[in-house]
Scaffold this motif. Structure first.
Motif, mmCIF file in Angstrom:
data_model
loop_
_atom_site.group_PDB
_atom_site.id
_atom_site.type_symbol
_atom_site.label_atom_id
_atom_site.label_comp_id
_atom_site.label_asym_id
_atom_site.label_seq_id
_atom_site.Cartn_x
_atom_site.Cartn_y
_atom_site.Cartn_z
ATOM 1 N N ARG A 1 0.864 -1.183 0.000
ATOM 2 C CA ARG A 1 0.000 0.000 0.000
ATOM 3 C C ARG A 1 0.903 1.236 0.000
ATOM 4 N N GLY B 1 -10.233 -3.040 1.492
ATOM 5 C CA GLY B 1 -9.321 -3.041 2.631
ATOM 6 C C GLY B 1 -8.610 -1.734 2.873
ATOM 7 N N CYS B 2 -9.166 -0.645 2.360
ATOM 8 C CA CYS B 2 -8.582 0.683 2.539
ATOM 9 C C CYS B 2 -9.300 1.362 3.703
ATOM 10 N N GLN C 1 -6.498 -2.636 9.431
ATOM 11 C CA GLN C 1 -6.347 -3.406 8.192
ATOM 12 C C GLN C 1 -6.665 -4.879 8.401
#
Length: 371
Positions: free
Chosen positions: A177, A257-258, A308
């Motif tokens: 990320r 998943g942000c 996360q």
């Protein structure tokens, strides 16, 4: 949690009847079981029943958001007439609405401000919820605390995001990320808010003016073909209000998943019993947008990793999506859970002979025209 599907009849000219009963009662009635929900240690079974006399709920499928502008955007201004005409139709054709003035009926109203049927907040507040819906349960995307367009007992749902399309853009979960903050969307709405400051209550304009040149912020009005992939490469995804508090970015952030950064004062989020929003998201007051960089950079790495890990839980992603066909624990089943929690109906739901609550001639004159 519900474990399977319950069919819903999607015909504007029909009512869909939903029975939520105990397993023993369902078996005794010879009904076809479509799923189970646990509530207060009592298992409830969702059944699509063709016998309206045994139904707990009546679903009225009125698709007001299918009235679109030439550009394909929802046009809410005729929605009150459409909704009112549908209610008149079912109240004349069947006796069930008249038994409760609609208190055991539910409607989906996914406009910006729900059943206030306007995309500008000031005008939505002035209009208020359509009088004919004031006893019904509203299933809506709009949710804001202490707001005239959020009726007590409403079920807040996520906006629709296409599950198959999102699935097609998944990348490896091991992808680093490398984007710290990500956002794609409008900062100003010059067409509807030429003077600025009204759209998003100025929060989006503040984002742009404060962080357009900040290297930690990947923000733009461009919408690249790699939009979904970029969200999966980002640590934080901004979810600011627009004309209304809610946005599909909330769904996209959870699915990819942000960590959602929610900038919408007083927002009521969907399915709070299934999704621990305080644990997976970051809430920033609209007035604190100029401090957003220091707010996000000060979050400990341990907290980021914990959020996360929680977002990686498939159950949270399922709860935000409406796949076809429906799947266990998806958003459709979360709605059924919400309806089950409102049972059993109290006696005050049912009208006494001669009792009425709704004023059929209330509201703007234009709303009274037949659809």
């Amino acid at each position: 949690m519900m474990g399977a599907r319950a069919a819903v009849l999607l015909a504007v000219a029909s009512l869909s009847c939903l029975l939520l009963s105990s397993p023993a009662a369902s078996a005794a009635a010879g009904a076809e079981v479509a799923g189970g929900v646990s509530h207060r240690n009592i298992e409830r079974i969702a059944v699509r029943t063709l016998n309206p006399e045994e139904a707990d709920w009546f679903y009225v499928p009125v698709y007001t958001t299918c009235d679109l502008t030439p550009a394909g955007l929802p046009l809410p201004f005729k929605s009150p007439r459409m909704m009112r005409s549908a209610i008149q139709f079912i109240s004349n054709k069947w006796p069930f609405w008249n038994k409760t003035d609609g208190a055991d009926h539910f409607f989906v109203v996914p406009h910006d401000f729900g059943a206030c049927f306007h995309y500008q907040e000031e005008k939505a507040i002035e209009r208020g919820i359509l009088p004919m819906l004031r006893r019904a349960t509203l299933v809506q995307t709009f949710g804001q605390k202490n707001h005239v367009c959020l009726k007590e007992g409403s079920i807040i749902i996520p906006p629709y995001a296409p599950p198959q399309k999102m699935q097609a853009h998944l990348i490896s979960p091991d992808t680093p990320r490398s984007i710290f903050v990500y956002f794609r969307g409008l900062f100003y709405d010059n067409g509807n808010d030429p003077e600025g400051g009204y759209y998003a209550r100025g929060a989006r304009a503040s984002l742009w003016e404060n962080f357009k040149n900040n290297p930690l912020f990947d923000i733009s009005t461009d919408h690249p073909t790699t939009y979904y992939e970029d969200m999966q490469r980002a640590v934080f995804c901004l979810c600011p209000l627009g004309w209304a508090p809610w946005s599909p970015r909330l769904v996209e952030a959870v699915v990819f998943g942000c960590i959602p950064v929610i900038i919408a004062d007083g927002i009521v989020l969907p399915f709070a019993d299934a999704i621990p929003w305080e644990e997976i998201g970051v809430f920033v007051d609209e007035e604190d947008v100029p401090k957003l960089d220091s707010i996000l950079t000060s979050i400990p790495i341990e907290d980021i990793l914990r959020k996360q890990r929680l977002l990686a839980n498939p159950s949270m992603k399922k709860a935000m999506l409406f796949p076809q066909p429906a799947q266990p624990r998806d958003a459709f089943h979360q709605i059924l859970n919400g309806l089950a929690r409102k049972l059993p109906h109290t006696q005050r739901v049912y009208l006494q002979p001669g009792e009425k609550h709704l004023n059929w001639t209330a509201g703007p004159v234009g709303d009274l025209k037949p659809w």
